[in-house]
Design a protein around this motif. Sequence first.
Motif, PDB file in Angstrom:
ATOM      1  N   UNK A 115       0.913  -1.355  -0.066  1.00  0.00           N
ATOM      2  CA  UNK A 115       0.106  -0.106   0.137  1.00  0.00           C
ATOM      3  C   UNK A 115       0.812   1.310   0.096  1.00  0.00           C
ATOM      4  N   UNK A 116       2.166   1.223   0.329  1.00  0.00           N
ATOM      5  CA  UNK A 116       2.877   2.459   0.184  1.00  0.00           C
ATOM      6  C   UNK A 116       2.890   3.139  -0.902  1.00  0.00           C
ATOM      7  N   UNK A 117       2.737   2.420  -2.072  1.00  0.00           N
ATOM      8  CA  UNK A 117       3.063   3.223  -3.224  1.00  0.00           C
ATOM      9  C   UNK A 117       1.566   4.179  -3.728  1.00  0.00           C
ATOM     10  N   UNK A 118       0.603   4.138  -3.020  1.00  0.00           N
ATOM     11  CA  UNK A 118      -0.505   5.029  -3.256  1.00  0.00           C
ATOM     12  C   UNK A 118      -1.299   5.358  -2.106  1.00  0.00           C
ATOM     13  N   UNK A 119      -0.774   5.231  -0.861  1.00  0.00           N
ATOM     14  CA  UNK A 119      -1.534   5.751   0.395  1.00  0.00           C
ATOM     15  C   UNK A 119      -0.640   6.337   1.377  1.00  0.00           C
ATOM     16  N   UNK A 120      -1.129   7.325   2.161  1.00  0.00           N
ATOM     17  CA  UNK A 120      -0.469   7.997   3.185  1.00  0.00           C
ATOM     18  C   UNK A 120      -0.805   7.106   4.446  1.00  0.00           C
ATOM     19  N   UNK A 121       0.375   7.056   5.332  1.00  0.00           N
ATOM     20  CA  UNK A 121       0.344   6.184   6.448  1.00  0.00           C
ATOM     21  C   UNK A 121      -0.060   6.975   7.612  1.00  0.00           C
ATOM     22  N   UNK A 165      -3.794  -4.415   7.893  1.00  0.00           N
ATOM     23  CA  UNK A 165      -3.943  -5.834   7.626  1.00  0.00           C
ATOM     24  C   UNK A 165      -4.463  -5.993   6.550  1.00  0.00           C
ATOM     25  N   UNK A 166      -5.165  -4.940   5.715  1.00  0.00           N
ATOM     26  CA  UNK A 166      -5.688  -5.262   4.477  1.00  0.00           C
ATOM     27  C   UNK A 166      -4.754  -4.845   3.401  1.00  0.00           C
ATOM     28  N   UNK A 167      -3.421  -4.897   3.760  1.00  0.00           N
ATOM     29  CA  UNK A 167      -2.409  -4.603   2.697  1.00  0.00           C
ATOM     30  C   UNK A 167      -1.319  -5.850   2.531  1.00  0.00           C
ATOM     31  N   UNK A 168      -2.090  -6.910   2.941  1.00  0.00           N
ATOM     32  CA  UNK A 168      -1.067  -8.221   2.799  1.00  0.00           C
ATOM     33  C   UNK A 168      -0.162  -8.525   3.875  1.00  0.00           C
ATOM     34  N   UNK A 169      -0.585  -7.794   4.858  1.00  0.00           N
ATOM     35  CA  UNK A 169       0.214  -7.721   6.201  1.00  0.00           C
ATOM     36  C   UNK A 169      -0.535  -8.995   7.147  1.00  0.00           C
TER      37      UNK A 169
END
Length: 412
Positions: A115-121, A165-169
Amino acid sequence: MTQFPNIRVDGFLLDVRHWKTVEQFADHVRAYDPQQTLPFSRTAIGVVYHHTYRPLPEQWIGARSVESIARFYRRRWGWGAGPHLFIVHGSPDPNHDGIWQMTPLNERGIHAGSCNERHYGLEVVGDYDREPWPEPVERLAIGTGAVLLDWLSAPIDRQTVKGHRDCGSDKTCPGRAIDMDNVRQLLQSRLNRKNSVEAYTVDSPIMYGTAPGMSIEPYVAYLSRRSTAYDAESVRAICAAYRDTCGRVGVDWFLALAQVVHETAGLSSWWSRRPRRNPAGIGVTGETRQSRPKDGTWQYDDRFRIWRRGNAFAEWFNTTERTSAIEAHVGRLLAYALTDADTEHRVDLPEGIRIMRSEQRRLIAEALQVRPLPEEYRGVAPTIGGLSTRWAPGATYADRVVAIANEIGRLT
Ligand SMILES: [Zn+2]
């Protein structure tokens, strides 16, 4: 905004900034055009929520916490960036509460794998595996997310608003107690409120309106001061039950509570007291009798030894099968706002907002069982103005309810 330009970690995109409130953060973000703010904000589509697990809010020491977490990421995992924002409430020094930036908003962060490519953390400081965000944390976390999503002109859906957890973690992050459907609903409510007219008018809709994202605290404070019949604890329980009951069926609870304030003189009137608990003049006609009437619904007033026409309720909200005061009130509002046909229609609400049509029909049926409503009144009040002369006599009835809502919400 406070900046900390002297805090640096070699090889790490670190720009520590602090905003104490969501409003200050919003002012900062709005000063930039996302399309002109290179490079990340042109490709970002949404936000990912996390929890820090550790540190806990009571361990938070502001800029030095941001710095030490950045050093940890760099040393331990070799990261050159981190999450964008840390959201904290409950630090030992209240001046350290608020929104802290780690990685600049115009840079891609490192926090959630794919999710790093398109989301703010967004890191919510604390451990939310056992308990959900307390209200002040929720307000900050939802407010911050809403500012970013609004800035990006992003819709609220499962692609734009994720938990880690929705990002494959395989982590539980942002915490087992955080329901992301609920988070999306809160964000949508917050944006609906922001995008609607700030103050209520008689043209404000009774259904699907602006209130879901608002806090009950203004009502709790107002009614606790005002009521001569209910203590603060009871007032809080009643307000929360209004919010929850209305929320399930889409009624604007802020307006419903304004009606309670108006009808009961701030939970002080004879009708609103125990054991009657009548929240809104339901069935109250002003008729009196010297002796017990044979039919109709009447309550005995032992101050004057007289019978008064109107309904009483065994409880404010449901603990038994019987129709509670709040159900009868909210169901009656639904009956004024909607026809039976309306409760069959699908409404196109944003994803994440769920209105239970079956619950609408159940509440209407219960409320009309308590007190029938003339058929010609069904659906006459899509807006609050429709209640004037119908819920109660008086052409300015709705104006007074609206004025109360605006006063208590400080909307005007
Ligand atoms: Zn996480």
